[in-house]
Design a protein around this motif. Structure first.
Motif, short mmCIF file in Angstrom:
data_model
loop_
_atom_site.label_atom_id
_atom_site.label_comp_id
_atom_site.label_asym_id
_atom_site.label_seq_id
_atom_site.Cartn_x
_atom_site.Cartn_y
_atom_site.Cartn_z
N PRO A 39 0.28 -20.11 17.48
CA PRO A 39 0.55 -20.61 18.78
C PRO A 39 -0.83 -20.73 19.51
O PRO A 39 -1.04 -20.99 20.74
CB PRO A 39 1.54 -19.40 19.39
CG PRO A 39 1.40 -18.13 18.38
CD PRO A 39 1.19 -18.93 17.10
N HIS A 40 -1.88 -19.86 18.89
CA HIS A 40 -2.98 -19.81 19.66
C HIS A 40 -3.93 -20.99 19.26
O HIS A 40 -4.96 -20.96 19.97
CB HIS A 40 -4.03 -18.30 19.42
CG HIS A 40 -4.26 -18.26 17.86
ND1 HIS A 40 -3.14 -17.96 16.93
CD2 HIS A 40 -5.41 -18.39 17.28
CE1 HIS A 40 -3.55 -18.02 15.94
NE2 HIS A 40 -5.00 -18.08 15.67
N LEU A 41 -3.62 -21.93 18.28
CA LEU A 41 -4.26 -23.13 17.85
C LEU A 41 -3.70 -24.10 18.33
O LEU A 41 -4.40 -25.09 18.70
CB LEU A 41 -4.80 -22.92 16.46
CG LEU A 41 -5.49 -21.53 15.98
CD1 LEU A 41 -5.69 -21.71 14.51
CD2 LEU A 41 -6.96 -21.58 16.53
N LEU A 42 -2.39 -24.24 18.09
CA LEU A 42 -1.68 -25.56 18.13
C LEU A 42 -0.72 -25.46 19.42
O LEU A 42 0.01 -24.47 19.62
CB LEU A 42 -0.94 -25.86 16.91
CG LEU A 42 -1.81 -26.19 15.61
CD1 LEU A 42 -1.10 -26.36 14.30
CD2 LEU A 42 -2.79 -27.13 16.01
N ALA A 43 -0.40 -26.80 19.74
CA ALA A 43 0.56 -26.56 21.07
C ALA A 43 1.25 -28.30 21.19
O ALA A 43 0.35 -29.10 20.78
CB ALA A 43 -0.06 -26.15 22.34
N THR A 44 2.35 -28.12 21.72
CA THR A 44 2.98 -29.58 22.02
C THR A 44 2.49 -29.89 23.16
O THR A 44 2.01 -29.13 23.89
CB THR A 44 4.63 -29.32 22.13
OG1 THR A 44 4.91 -28.50 22.87
CG2 THR A 44 5.25 -28.79 20.62
N ARG A 45 2.82 -30.98 23.53
CA ARG A 45 2.53 -31.58 25.15
C ARG A 45 3.02 -30.76 26.21
O ARG A 45 2.45 -30.58 27.19
CB ARG A 45 3.17 -33.12 25.37
CG ARG A 45 2.33 -34.12 24.78
CD ARG A 45 3.11 -35.54 25.17
NE ARG A 45 2.13 -36.46 24.59
CZ ARG A 45 0.99 -36.99 25.17
NH1 ARG A 45 0.59 -36.58 26.33
NH2 ARG A 45 0.43 -38.07 24.55
N ARG A 46 4.36 -30.16 26.11
CA ARG A 46 4.95 -29.42 27.06
C ARG A 46 4.17 -28.24 27.12
O ARG A 46 3.81 -27.49 28.30
CB ARG A 46 6.38 -29.13 26.89
CG ARG A 46 7.41 -30.42 27.21
CD ARG A 46 8.75 -30.13 27.02
NE ARG A 46 9.37 -31.31 27.53
CZ ARG A 46 10.76 -31.31 27.58
NH1 ARG A 46 11.47 -30.18 27.39
NH2 ARG A 46 11.39 -32.52 27.94
N GLN A 47 3.93 -27.43 25.99
CA GLN A 47 3.10 -26.13 26.02
C GLN A 47 1.81 -26.49 26.59
O GLN A 47 1.20 -25.31 27.36
CB GLN A 47 3.07 -25.52 24.68
CG GLN A 47 4.50 -25.17 23.98
CD GLN A 47 4.44 -25.03 22.50
OE1 GLN A 47 3.61 -25.68 21.75
NE2 GLN A 47 5.28 -24.32 22.30
N TRP A 75 14.77 -33.26 14.54
CA TRP A 75 13.54 -33.70 15.53
C TRP A 75 12.40 -33.40 15.40
O TRP A 75 11.88 -32.39 14.43
CB TRP A 75 13.88 -33.04 17.05
CG TRP A 75 14.02 -31.37 16.94
CD1 TRP A 75 15.10 -30.80 16.86
CD2 TRP A 75 13.03 -30.50 17.04
NE1 TRP A 75 14.79 -29.30 16.75
CE2 TRP A 75 13.53 -29.25 16.80
CE3 TRP A 75 11.46 -30.60 17.27
CZ2 TRP A 75 12.52 -28.36 16.96
CZ3 TRP A 75 10.92 -29.57 17.40
CH2 TRP A 75 11.41 -28.13 17.07
N PHE A 76 11.01 -33.95 15.99
CA PHE A 76 9.96 -33.87 15.65
C PHE A 76 9.10 -33.83 16.74
O PHE A 76 9.55 -34.41 18.03
CB PHE A 76 9.09 -34.95 14.60
CG PHE A 76 10.00 -35.32 13.47
CD1 PHE A 76 9.43 -34.71 12.31
CD2 PHE A 76 10.85 -36.09 13.07
CE1 PHE A 76 9.72 -34.58 11.18
CE2 PHE A 76 11.49 -36.14 11.89
CZ PHE A 76 10.86 -35.17 10.78
N ALA A 77 8.12 -33.19 16.99
CA ALA A 77 7.19 -32.97 18.33
C ALA A 77 5.78 -33.09 17.68
O ALA A 77 5.37 -32.15 16.67
CB ALA A 77 7.32 -31.66 18.93
N ASN A 78 4.72 -33.47 18.34
CA ASN A 78 3.52 -33.73 17.84
C ASN A 78 2.76 -32.37 18.38
O ASN A 78 3.04 -31.60 19.32
CB ASN A 78 2.91 -34.84 18.55
CG ASN A 78 3.02 -36.23 18.14
OD1 ASN A 78 3.66 -36.41 16.78
ND2 ASN A 78 3.10 -37.05 18.74
N LEU A 79 1.77 -31.82 17.37
CA LEU A 79 0.95 -30.59 17.91
C LEU A 79 -0.41 -31.21 18.00
O LEU A 79 -0.90 -31.82 17.28
CB LEU A 79 1.23 -29.60 16.74
CG LEU A 79 2.67 -29.13 16.52
CD1 LEU A 79 2.80 -28.09 15.30
CD2 LEU A 79 2.66 -28.27 17.80
#
Length: 150
Positions: A39-47, A75-79
């Motif tokens: 969580p400190h390196l990657l995030a979705t658009r909403r994050q 489901w899939f989400a881009n990081l």
């Protein structure tokens, strides 16, 4: 419906100089199940949006995936890399004005041209008083009465 079991592989990734455990590749991107993305390196658009950032034109570096219990589908989400994310653009007065005009268009009745205090449902295309008036007119027409008679 049984979940698809994916093998755990050690693959090189963009956010670490060392290979990381992933669930293989999907469309050429490392596939990470929920809770596996750092969580400190990657995030979705909403994050990123919650952090006050935007992707800023960068391509996604990984895909987050999970299973929907209610929809029974995957489901899939881009990081995106948080370090490469850019700050969100501020709202200018011109943007606020355009947003207000768009919201006004959603509240204006196409039949009586009045701005209502609510968003007009697109299924009706008119405000509730106009819907009721058109229903009353249709009922009086079906009875054979003159719709313009008082």
């Amino acid at each position: 419906m049984a979940n698809k079991v994916r093998p755990v592989l050690l693959l090189p990734v963009a956010w670490s100089p060392y290979p990381e455990f992933t669930h293989g590749l999907h469309d050429g991107l490392p596939l990470l199940p929920t809770k596996w993305a750092p969580p400190h390196l990657l995030a979705t658009r909403r994050q990123l949006n919650a952090l006050g950032k935007r992707p800023g034109g960068q391509d996604p570096v990984a895909l987050l995936y999970g299973y929907s219990e209610t929809g029974h589908c995957q489901w899939f989400a881009n990081l995106y890399l948080i370090s490469r994310a850019k700050p969100k653009l501020p709202m200018t007065p011109r943007k606020w004005h355009a947003l207000n005009l768009a919201n006004l268009a959603r509240r204006e009745c196409k039949r009586c041209h009045r701005a209502r205090d609510y968003v007009i449902p697109p299924t009706f295309g008119m405000c509730f008083p106009c819907v009721e008036a058109s229903e009353n007119t249709n009922l009086s027409n079906e009875n054979g009465a003159d719709p313009w008679a008082a």
